[in-house]
Design a protein around this motif. Structure first.
Motif, short mmCIF file in Angstrom:
data_model
loop_
_atom_site.label_atom_id
_atom_site.label_comp_id
_atom_site.label_asym_id
_atom_site.label_seq_id
_atom_site.Cartn_x
_atom_site.Cartn_y
_atom_site.Cartn_z
N VAL A 425 0.83 -1.21 0.00
CA VAL A 425 0.00 0.00 0.00
C VAL A 425 0.86 1.26 0.00
CG1 VAL A 425 -1.74 1.31 1.26
CG2 VAL A 425 -1.91 -1.18 1.13
N LEU A 426 1.90 1.29 0.86
CA LEU A 426 2.73 2.48 0.94
C LEU A 426 3.76 2.55 -0.18
CD1 LEU A 426 3.46 2.88 4.77
CD2 LEU A 426 1.73 4.02 3.39
N ASP A 427 4.37 1.45 -0.51
CA ASP A 427 5.49 1.35 -1.44
C ASP A 427 6.64 2.26 -1.00
OD1 ASP A 427 5.24 3.99 -2.72
OD2 ASP A 427 3.48 3.18 -3.76
N GLN A 428 7.66 2.37 -1.83
CA GLN A 428 8.88 3.08 -1.43
C GLN A 428 8.70 4.59 -1.30
OE1 GLN A 428 11.86 1.83 -0.53
NE2 GLN A 428 10.99 -0.21 -0.64
N GLU A 429 7.67 5.12 -1.88
CA GLU A 429 7.52 6.58 -1.91
C GLU A 429 6.85 7.14 -0.66
OE1 GLU A 429 5.53 7.69 -5.45
OE2 GLU A 429 7.08 6.91 -6.78
N ASN A 430 6.20 6.29 0.12
CA ASN A 430 5.47 6.79 1.29
C ASN A 430 5.80 6.02 2.57
OD1 ASN A 430 3.54 8.83 0.01
ND2 ASN A 430 3.15 7.01 -1.23
N LEU A 431 7.02 5.50 2.65
CA LEU A 431 7.39 4.68 3.81
C LEU A 431 7.39 5.47 5.11
CD1 LEU A 431 10.25 2.32 2.57
CD2 LEU A 431 7.94 1.70 3.28
N ARG A 432 7.38 6.80 5.03
CA ARG A 432 7.38 7.60 6.26
C ARG A 432 6.12 7.37 7.08
NH1 ARG A 432 6.24 10.98 2.04
NH2 ARG A 432 4.39 12.32 2.19
N PHE A 433 5.08 6.79 6.48
CA PHE A 433 3.84 6.49 7.19
C PHE A 433 3.81 5.06 7.76
CE2 PHE A 433 2.62 9.80 4.13
CZ PHE A 433 1.97 10.69 4.96
N SER A 434 4.95 4.39 7.78
CA SER A 434 4.97 2.98 8.18
C SER A 434 4.41 2.76 9.58
CB SER A 434 6.39 2.41 8.09
OG SER A 434 7.26 3.10 8.98
N GLY A 435 4.74 3.64 10.53
CA GLY A 435 4.23 3.47 11.89
C GLY A 435 2.72 3.55 11.96
N VAL A 436 2.12 4.44 11.17
CA VAL A 436 0.67 4.58 11.16
C VAL A 436 0.02 3.31 10.64
CG1 VAL A 436 -1.26 5.96 10.32
CG2 VAL A 436 0.95 7.06 10.76
N VAL A 437 0.53 2.77 9.55
CA VAL A 437 -0.03 1.56 8.95
C VAL A 437 0.14 0.37 9.89
CG1 VAL A 437 0.22 -0.07 7.05
CG2 VAL A 437 0.27 2.38 6.60
N LEU A 438 1.29 0.29 10.56
CA LEU A 438 1.51 -0.81 11.50
C LEU A 438 0.54 -0.73 12.68
CD1 LEU A 438 5.42 -0.85 11.51
CD2 LEU A 438 3.89 -2.56 10.49
N GLY A 439 0.19 0.49 13.09
CA GLY A 439 -0.81 0.65 14.15
C GLY A 439 -2.17 0.13 13.71
N GLY A 440 -2.56 0.43 12.47
CA GLY A 440 -3.82 -0.09 11.95
C GLY A 440 -3.82 -1.59 11.84
N ALA A 441 -2.68 -2.18 11.45
CA ALA A 441 -2.58 -3.64 11.36
C ALA A 441 -2.75 -4.28 12.72
CB ALA A 441 -1.22 -4.02 10.76
N TYR A 442 -2.20 -3.65 13.76
CA TYR A 442 -2.34 -4.14 15.13
C TYR A 442 -3.81 -4.15 15.57
CZ TYR A 442 -1.95 -3.90 20.28
OH TYR A 442 -2.09 -4.11 21.62
N ALA A 443 -4.51 -3.06 15.31
CA ALA A 443 -5.92 -2.97 15.71
C ALA A 443 -6.76 -4.02 15.00
CB ALA A 443 -6.45 -1.57 15.41
N LEU A 444 -6.55 -4.17 13.71
CA LEU A 444 -7.30 -5.17 12.95
C LEU A 444 -7.01 -6.58 13.45
CD1 LEU A 444 -9.07 -5.99 10.51
CD2 LEU A 444 -6.97 -5.97 9.12
N THR A 445 -5.75 -6.84 13.76
CA THR A 445 -5.34 -8.17 14.20
C THR A 445 -6.07 -8.59 15.47
OG1 THR A 445 -3.15 -7.99 13.20
CG2 THR A 445 -3.39 -9.53 15.03
N TYR A 446 -6.15 -7.71 16.46
CA TYR A 446 -6.75 -8.12 17.73
C TYR A 446 -8.27 -8.16 17.68
CZ TYR A 446 -2.47 -8.89 20.14
OH TYR A 446 -1.28 -9.44 20.52
N LEU A 447 -8.87 -7.43 16.75
CA LEU A 447 -10.30 -7.59 16.54
C LEU A 447 -10.59 -8.99 16.02
CD1 LEU A 447 -13.18 -6.50 16.41
CD2 LEU A 447 -12.64 -5.58 14.14
#
Length: 548
Positions: A425-447
């Protein structure tokens, strides 16, 4: 029984509150000392490896397998469990020592596991060398963390809950002192791109010594609890073979989580190591946001779960399945009564929260992405809380096999969501948002984890009328949303005349929000008859001056 659990939880919560506050002081000092970019990520990653193992062990082998065994030994053995406990501690200390020495020797290989491909470039050689050195200096923490948990669980089994929650204060004081010295010696301007050898020694050893001091604080309380430790070798005839068999599944559980941790760490560091210009949400942003969301978890969830597990284990041993379910459900509801409004507040007031913690020096340029990361992670704290108690219910029955297979599903979900989110989703051009995306993955995982684990748990304990959590949770969410809306509304009105800026402004903003939110949440809870919230309010108001 419920009152005793709450009192025990209160003692633990008080120590955890102070420890967490000092933890945030440490984060603020670290941000001021090394910034919030790749330099901070390198040290954070190295210091997270042993710390994450401690967290996994505290919720794994030692908490889940040993506490029920210790409770049974204290209750059933003629010597009050002295021999069993001594053999258990000795065995644990030896295993921890061997594992720690092996890990230190393998430090370069372990560090490589957590390094993203972005650090393979020859220009990043100094960053790679620093991370290896920090990993080598921090890995001895594994022994001290593990020994701390072992001794702490002996105290918990003897219903001495306070020391284990108060001891981390000493660790944070030592760590903060090391960073202050670092600031006094090395911080003369903007942080350089790499660390010097002396900087690595000061930060790495300072944090490791802090964990050692944390263990030493517990030792006098072990003797005061009535247990006199004497090294004793040998497992034959103690029943520890049964404990070891139970522990195999939990070791596998830990291994699965370590794989998830490595993947998430690599993806988070990739965000800070990318060539994207401007602010970045990497590992430091993700770890700081995780520390924030775990405040209600550490203060409330862990305290109640730690106090309830010995009781659930005793009830399970006696075959009282209905009472196990009642106690588990009541503990979940009591916890959610505080966790739900806390999560709502983190989503609504994420920016001022991270401003208070990291809004100093170079860290102030990264607050927006850090706040987005906090918002994403906060969405997952409620399902994480429910899942935490569900796993403890399995452990009360000495079932470590089911949690392992459930964790495999959870880990696979987290890894898939994280990799797809960051690398696709982010690819190499938007990796600065990696922490935000990882937070969303965490929330989805525990649901997903809650939905998958619930039917499996029902095979152990049947549903009990009046012991559900669905409707109370819905009522808590309604009350929390109304409270947040009221808080935001008042701040919007005040914002016409007041400018909220900087850490001081953020503190005032949060104070106003809290003053508005708390009575609104309590009032709506009373109208909706959320008994757990009303009980907490009654307990707090009873301590006010003039009340008996």
């Amino acid at each position: 029984m419920a009152d005793r659990t709450l009192r025990s939880a209160g003692v633990m919560a008080a120590g955890t509150v102070l420890s967490r506050l000092l933890g945030f002081v440490r984060i603020a000092l670290l941000a001021a000392a090394v910034g919030t970019a790749l330099r901070a990520d390198i040290f954070t990653a190295a210091n997270t490896i042993p710390n994450s193992l401690y967290i996994l062990l505290a919720g794994g082998v030692f908490n889940t397998v040993l506490v029920p065994q210790l409770v049974r030994a204290i209750k059933n053995h003629d010597d009050g469990g002295q021999d069993f406990t001594n053999r258990l501690l000795t065995f644990g200390f030896v295993v921890l020592a061997v594992v720690t020495v092996g890990c230190v020797l393998l430090a370069p290989a372990i560090a490589q596991i957590y390094m993203p491909s972005e650090l393979d470039d020859p220009s990043r050689a100094s960053e790679r060398a620093s991370m290896v050195m920090f990993v080598r200096l921090c890995l001895p923490q594994i022994f001290f963390y593990g020994a701390f948990v072992l001794v702490g669980q002996v105290l918990n089994a003897r219903r001495r809950f306070g020391p284990m929650m108060w001891a981390p204060i000493a660790n944070n004081i030592v760590a903060c002192a090391s960073i202050v010295i670092f600031l006094m010696i090395y911080r003369t301007g903007d942080p350089p791109a790499t660390y010097s050898h002396s900087e690595e020694l000061l930060l790495g050893l300072g944090h490791t010594v802090g964990i050692a001091v944390q263990l030493l604080v517990l030792l006098p309380y072990l003797r005061a609890s009535g247990h006199l430790y004497r090294p004793k070798f040998g497992l034959r005839g103690t029943g520890l073979g049964h404990t070891a068999r139970l522990g195999i599944w939990t070791v596998l559980f830990v291994a699965v989580n370590q794989v998830t941790l490595a993947v998430v760490t690599r993806l988070a560091i990739a965000g800070s190591a990318s060539d994207d210009p401007g602010a970045k949400a990497g590992l430091f942003a993700y770890s700081t946001a995780m520390l924030i969301i775990l405040v209600p978890h550490g203060i409330v969830t862990v305290s109640l779960a730690t106090a309830a597990l010995p009781q659930m284990s005793a009830l399970a041993a006696d075959g009282e399945l209905t009472e196990v379910e009642r106690l588990s459900a009541r503990s979940i509801r009591q916890t959610l009564a505080i966790v739900v409004p806390a999560a709502a507040a983190m989503v609504a007031f994420a920016y001022p929260i991270v401003t208070v913690i990291a809004g100093y020096g170079s860290g102030k340029d990264n607050l927006t992405l850090m706040s987005y990361t906090l918002m994403a992670l906060a969405l997952g704290i409620v399902p994480f809380t429910v899942q935490y108690f569900q796993l403890r219910t399995f452990y009360a029955f000495e079932d470590t096999r089911s949690p392992f297979f459930l964790q495999c599903v959870i880990a696979a979900t987290n890894i898939a969501a994280a990799v797809i989110g960051v690398r696709v989703v982010l690819d190499q051009e938007n990796l600065r948002f990696s922490g935000v995306v990882l937070g969303g993955a965490y929330a989805l995982t525990y649901l997903i984890a809650v939905l998958v684990s619930r039917p499996v748990l029902r095979r152990k304990v049947p549903a009990v009328h009046g012991a559900g959590i669905g409707l109370p949770l819905l009522a808590m969410v309604i009350a929390a949303v109304l409270a947040v809306l009221a808080g935001r509304g008042v701040l919007w009105l005040l914002g016409m005349a007041v400018e909220w800026s900087g850490p001081l402004g953020a503190i005032l903003e949060l104070a106003v929000a809290a003053v508005v939110m708390l009575p609104v949440y309590a009032g709506v809870a009373r109208v909706l008859r959320i008994h757990e919230v009303n009980d907490v309010v009654s307990m707090v108001t009873s301590k006010l001056p003039g009340r008996r």
